[in-house]
Structure formats: C-alpha cells, structure tokens
Design a protein around this motif. Structure first.
Motif, short mmCIF file in Angstrom:
data_model
loop_
_atom_site.label_atom_id
_atom_site.label_comp_id
_atom_site.label_asym_id
_atom_site.label_seq_id
_atom_site.Cartn_x
_atom_site.Cartn_y
_atom_site.Cartn_z
N VAL A 18 0.84 -1.20 0.00
CA VAL A 18 0.00 0.00 0.00
C VAL A 18 0.86 1.24 0.00
CG1 VAL A 18 -2.02 -0.99 1.12
CG2 VAL A 18 -0.18 -0.08 2.52
N HIS A 19 0.25 2.31 -0.49
CA HIS A 19 0.91 3.60 -0.59
C HIS A 19 -0.21 4.63 -0.50
CE1 HIS A 19 2.74 7.04 -2.64
NE2 HIS A 19 3.92 6.50 -2.33
N ASP A 20 0.13 5.88 -0.13
CA ASP A 20 -0.93 6.92 -0.05
C ASP A 20 -1.73 7.00 -1.34
OD1 ASP A 20 0.38 7.33 2.23
OD2 ASP A 20 1.08 9.36 1.82
N LYS A 21 -1.03 6.78 -2.49
CA LYS A 21 -1.71 6.96 -3.78
C LYS A 21 -2.26 5.65 -4.34
CE LYS A 21 1.74 9.26 -5.92
NZ LYS A 21 2.44 10.08 -6.92
N VAL A 22 -1.69 4.52 -3.92
CA VAL A 22 -1.95 3.26 -4.60
C VAL A 22 -2.12 2.13 -3.59
CG1 VAL A 22 -1.12 1.75 -6.45
CG2 VAL A 22 -0.14 4.03 -6.19
N LEU A 238 4.76 -6.40 11.57
CA LEU A 238 5.08 -5.27 12.46
C LEU A 238 4.94 -3.97 11.69
CD1 LEU A 238 8.48 -6.53 13.93
CD2 LEU A 238 6.38 -6.29 15.23
N ALA A 239 4.60 -2.90 12.40
CA ALA A 239 4.58 -1.57 11.78
C ALA A 239 4.76 -0.54 12.89
CB ALA A 239 3.26 -1.33 11.05
N PRO A 240 5.45 0.58 12.58
CA PRO A 240 5.64 1.61 13.62
C PRO A 240 4.40 2.51 13.73
CG PRO A 240 6.82 2.23 11.63
CD PRO A 240 6.14 0.93 11.32
N HIS A 303 1.47 -1.12 6.00
CA HIS A 303 0.89 0.15 6.47
C HIS A 303 1.21 1.29 5.53
CE1 HIS A 303 4.85 1.25 7.95
NE2 HIS A 303 4.41 2.40 8.38
N SER A 304 0.24 2.21 5.47
CA SER A 304 0.38 3.39 4.63
C SER A 304 0.72 4.54 5.57
CB SER A 304 -0.96 3.66 3.93
OG SER A 304 -0.96 4.94 3.39
N LEU A 309 -2.90 4.11 8.11
CA LEU A 309 -3.79 2.96 7.90
C LEU A 309 -2.96 1.68 7.96
CD1 LEU A 309 -6.03 4.11 4.92
CD2 LEU A 309 -6.67 3.94 7.31
N PHE A 310 -3.55 0.62 8.51
CA PHE A 310 -2.86 -0.66 8.64
C PHE A 310 -3.71 -1.73 7.95
CE2 PHE A 310 -1.56 2.20 11.90
CZ PHE A 310 -0.19 2.03 11.94
#
Length: 618
Positions: A18-22, A238-240, A303-304, A309-310
């Motif tokens: 995921v990405h903010d745009k995609v 995992l994600a920060p 995560h984005s 968002l996760f």
C-alpha cells in the motif's frame, strides 16, 4: 473494495502493498494484479505461478514484482517502461530503491538464494552485483534511504549502499521454529531504526555512526540493539506507530477437551517497547475469514504511512485498521457509560472531533444522571451543558417538572443577562409555594425581582395567607415582594406587625416618613429607643406636634419621646414642658427635678399646683 471481497471469495491473496496513492493486491490462482490508485484502476496478468512479493517506490509510481518461477519484473505504473529478468530459482523478495523514480537511483534488490543488486548505468543497461549469498533462502528485504536490511535462515543483516559495507548480523533467536513457516518481519521506523520480529521475539536495532578514532578496518556505522523482548504469540507482521509498535500476532490456543492446539483469531495489538519488555496499550482479536486454516506465514501487515492505515492481509480476507481518533475514543467512553470522561474529552478536543457534538454528549450525560435518580448532579450539569440555549433550558425545566424535581433545577436556572420566560420562574415559585415555604422565601431573596411577574406572585402568597394568616415566613416574603414593587407602605405594615428588625432600615432607605405618621405607636411598641431616635433625627419630615398628637392616648410613650427631645435641646418642645411635669411625676420621678432645674419655660406656680409633682418636691 466490494470487488476485492468478490475476488477473495473465489481466490486468495498472496501479497499486497500500500501507498498513499496506490494499493496493490496480488491474487494466488488468477495470477493477476489489481491496482487501485487515486487516478486509475486496473488489473492485468503477471505470472502463471504464485507471486511472492510486490514493492513500490516512495513516489508510488514504480512497482517491482517477483514470483515462484524466478521471474522479476520492474515497471512504471504510469509510463509502462520496464525491466524483466528470469532466474532459475524462486525469487521470494524484491525491493526498489525508495527514490527509484529519480534517474540516478535506478536500483533494486532481489532475494532468492542470493541477494542481488541491480543498477542501471549511464548506457541504460542493468548491471548486477551479488551483495550476499550462502546462508539459505532470503525471506524478507526492506530498503530505507541508504540501508538495505534482509533476513535469511541465519539472521538479519544490514548493508550500507553508500559506503558499500555490510554493517551487522543480528542472529535469529527461535532457531527451533522453521523459518519458512514462521518468517521474519522487518520494518524501518525511520532512516536509522530497524524493527525485527521473528517467532515470538522482537528487537529494535539502531544504526549509529562509529567514532572515527575507532574505525581501523571496521565499517563506518554499527548497530545497537536498544530493545529486545519476547511476546506471548508468534509475530506475523510489524509496523511503527509514533514511538509505539503495531503487532500482528498469529495465535494458537489449546482446546479444553483435546491435547491438540487450534488456530484462534489473529490479534492486532499496539505495544509500547521497553528495553527488555513491552507494555500492551490495546489489543483486538480480528475476525478474518477462514482463520482456522491459516498459518503464521499466511498473514501480512502493511501500512500506509501518510494515512496511518494498517492492512491485515490473509489469503481470504483483507482487514483495514486505522488508529482510533478522538471520535472513536468518545464512542468507546459512551458505550462504557463513562459520560463525565466523554464530555471532558469532547471539550478538550472540540476542534478535532467530527462526529460528536459537545452539547449532545452533555445531554446524554444529563439523561443518564436523571435515569440514575441523581437529580441534583443532573441539574448542576445543566448550567455547563445547556449554556445559552433557551429552548434546551425550557425543555429541561419541563422535564424536571414532569418527574417532580423542579426544586433540584431551581437553584441552577439562569438569572443574569440570560433569562428564560417569566412563566418558567413563576411555575417554579408556585411549585415551592405548595410544598416548601422556606425554599420559596430563599428563591424570592436570591432571584432578581424582574425574573417573574411580581403581581402574580403577590396574589399567590396572599391566597396562601388567607389559609395561614399568621405564617411569619409568608408574611416576611410578602413584605419583600412589596418592597421590590415599591409598595413600601404595605411592606412597612407587615414588618411592624411582625416587629421585624428591618423596619427602621426600610423607613430610612425609602424615606417612608409620610407612611408612618399613623404608625408611630406601633413603631414605639416595637422598640421605643430606636423609634424615638429615628423620629428625632427626622423632625423635618415628622413634626413634634404630629408625633405628640399620635401619642396622645399613650402618655407613657409620649413621656419617652418628650424626655429625649428635652435632653437633645431644652428649648425645643417648650410648649409641652408644662404637660411634661405631670408625665415625669407619673412615669419618671427621679428625672423630675433635673427637668425643672433645666427648663426655663416651666412656671413654678404650675408645679405648686400640680398635686403629684408637688408631693414629689416635698
């Protein structure tokens, strides 16, 4: 997202990024690639075997894909320029340089049995170099700035592409677990902090610059493990999240009647890492389709960063989790009936809440207190919650009337610049008058008279006095109402009847001397000394002749008045000196001689012919 749901009913997701745009999802059997972006949506065929990983660069404009059949593809989502390579072994992972879009950063790495770096040279050709090999299959790669981190069967390594040096080797802890079933999770928190999750252990590694004096043959950077701890479950991702961590756990539980373990719902936790342990901040069990069939390796967490968002990816489901905002927090507080806290939270962050309204939460709190029977607290909250909203105030007053609790709300009603209709205050006064004279009197004293129609309340009190003509509370209150209405004579009458201490103050304050001409006897009966002092201080308003006339039938009072007048001035009241001889003789013999001695207006023969006075002088 409905499309994704439909596909996952027939197919399974193998990976996602995921990405903010995609957002990009790869499906197992159809081997195609769905792409949803802010500008376009499309799906296309990629490979006839399982796709293992997708990588996007920071701009979200280039994508790298690798598959089980050894294919690697890198291409622009908007330009379609591409790179294709086939290997003779499965390629598990691929990672593009974060700045891949820029021409001088056309680099990416792939991981199968070797870690390979691809760089495009100035002739537009791709050059390949082996960064590492010989420790089994590479299962994870994460590229951040100049640092490439990867995991193989032995542990995690970091390579600095700027200095072309390998920095570190973080060994795997849970060596008994199969690395293909319990793969390593890697994520960069920032440009120098790497989070490693493997089995049930988490390590946070920070890349630091080495002091030049220590260099010798060592790399210019080194890694310090700032936190290392065990978790209760197996880590799938995992994600920060600021200085905390979002962890996706694969959960196995023992069943009650059988010895075997069964797979439970995965958990998404927020934890606060400490040097040697962690603190659980929140935990949610996730409802994921077919979770009973999934293994640790079947879950991914993406995560984005831009949107916080996760995404929890499993073969048959994709769950999107987002950080709870203040509105969510308020929802939770209201659900738990923690109204006081919900109201405070809403007031503190009223600018940031979108779904909630401070006043509505306040109203819910008032309703809750009323239902609990805590009427006083409910009424007190009205002041804060209802503010200047007239309509809400009136509704609440009528509600309190319906439940027989007008008294509770009476002391909190607005009575300053903001006012309700007079009828509201009158309704409350009438209610008190029926049941609580003391309370009624308190309100009349405390409430400004202009809040209600004075005449209506005077009438109501007068009606009650017909039944209880001597009730002191009602009489005093009626006098106060008359005073407010400037009908001082009526107030004075009541005060005199009650022998009320405020009577003299009332006369002075409102200059009521004309009203007391015919009440002098009453005043003196109440308090001779005070009455006489007041009369003598205001001779200009009530003449001596008028007072003497009023006291004609009460010689004992007349004597007190004339005696004090004489004391003040021997010449005033001289025409009554002759009459005073008899009064002294009758009521105050010890003072007769001093009077005669000091009076120059008293003919002696009159004394000789005054029988009482004469015998007194013998």
């Amino acid at each position: 997202s409905n499309g994704v749901t439909e596909i996952l009913q027939k197919d399974a997701a193998s990976c996602m990024t995921v990405h903010d745009k995609v957002e990009v999802i790869i499906h197992h059997t159809q081997r195609h690639f769905s792409l949803k972006s802010t500008h376009l949506k499309y799906r296309f065929h990629i490979s006839s075997v399982k796709i293992n990983q997708i990588s996007l660069d920071e701009s979200g404009e280039h994508v790298g894909i690798c598959s089980e059949d050894g294919k690697v593809q890198v291409f622009g989502l908007y330009t379609r320029e591409g790179f294709h390579e086939n290997f003779d072994c499965p390629i598990k992972v691929v990672a593009l340089h974060p700045q891949f879009t820029r021409s001088n950063y056309k680099q990416f790495v792939t991981g199968g049995n070797k870690l390979l770096l691809y760089e495009r040279n100035w002739l537009n050709r791709w050059k390949t170099s082996v960064l590492h090999e010989g420790e089994g299959s590479i299962t994870a790669i994460q590229w951040r700035a100049n640092l490439i981190a990867w995991a193989n069967n032995v542990g995690v390594k970091i390579y600095d592409i700027g200095t072309k040096q390998r920095i570190t080797n973080v060994l795997r802890d849970n060596v008994s677990l199969r690395p293909d079933m319990y793969p390593c999770s890697l994520c960069w928190k920032d440009n120098s902090s790497l989070i490693v999750g493997w089995g049930s252990s988490i390590k946070i590694c920070v890349v630091k610059e080495r002091n030049p004096t220590e260099m010798r043959d060592l790399p210019s950077r080194y890694v310090e493990i700032v936190s290392a701890f065990e978790t209760e479950f197996f880590i799938s991702g995992l994600a920060p999240l600021a200085d905390q961590l979002v962890t996706l756990y694969f959960v196995k539980e023992n069943s009650d009647h059988m010895d075997e373990e069964f797979r439970a719902r995965p958990r998404l936790d927020i934890i606060q890492p400490l040097p040697e342990s962690c603190e659980e901040i929140s935990s949610d069990a996730l409802t994921v389709r077919n979770f009973q069939d999934n293994e640790c390796r079947d879950y991914r967490l993406e995560h984005s960063e831009g949107e916080s968002l996760f995404y929890i990816i499993s073969p048959k489901d994709i769950v999107v989790a987002k950080e709870r905002d203040q509105d969510d927090h308020i929802d939770w507080l209201l659900e738990k009936k923690k109204y006081e806290e919900a109201l405070m939270a809403a007031e503190i962050s009223f600018k940031n809440i979108k779904r909630h309204d401070v006043q509505k939460i306040g109203m819910a709190y008032i309703n809750h207190l009323v239902e609990k029977g805590d009427y006083d607290s409910a009424a007190r909250k009205c002041q804060k919650v209802l503010g200047k909203n007239m309509e809400l105030w009136e509704n609440e007053v009528y509600r309190f009337k319906t439940i027989g609790q007008l008294k509770a709300i009476s002391q909190y009603l607005p009575r300053g610049d903001l006012r309700l209709r007079p009828a509201i205050y009158e309704m409350i006064l009438h209610d008190f008058l029926k049941t609580d004279y003391e309370g009624f009197a308190t309100l009349i004293r405390e409430w400004p008279g202009e809040l209600y129609n004075n005449m209506a309340i005077v009438q109501a009190v007068s009606d009650h006095l017909k039944k209880e003509p001597t009730n002191r509370i009602l009489l005093t209150t009626l006098a106060e109402l008359y005073t407010y209405d400037q009908r001082y004579d009526r107030a004075l009458e009541i005060y005199l009847r009650l022998r009320h201490k405020d009577v003299y103050q009332l006369i002075h304050k409102h200059n009521l001397f004309s009203s007391i001409e015919d009440k002098i006897v009453l005043l003196m009966d109440f308090d001779k000394e005070k009455a006489v002092d007041m009369l003598l201080d205001n001779e200009d308003k009530l003449s001596t002749d008028r007072v003497v006339e009023e006291l004609a039938d009460r010689p004992e009072l007349l004597h007190v008045y004339l005696h004090k007048l004489f004391k003040r001035d021997h010449h005033k009241g001289q025409k009554y000196h002759e009459r005073q001889i008899g009064l002294y003789a009758e009521y105050d013999r010890p003072n007769l001689l001093p009077f005669l001695r000091d009076s120059t207006h008293c003919p002696l023969e009159k004394v000789q012919y005054h029988p009482t006075a004469h015998s007194n002088l013998q």
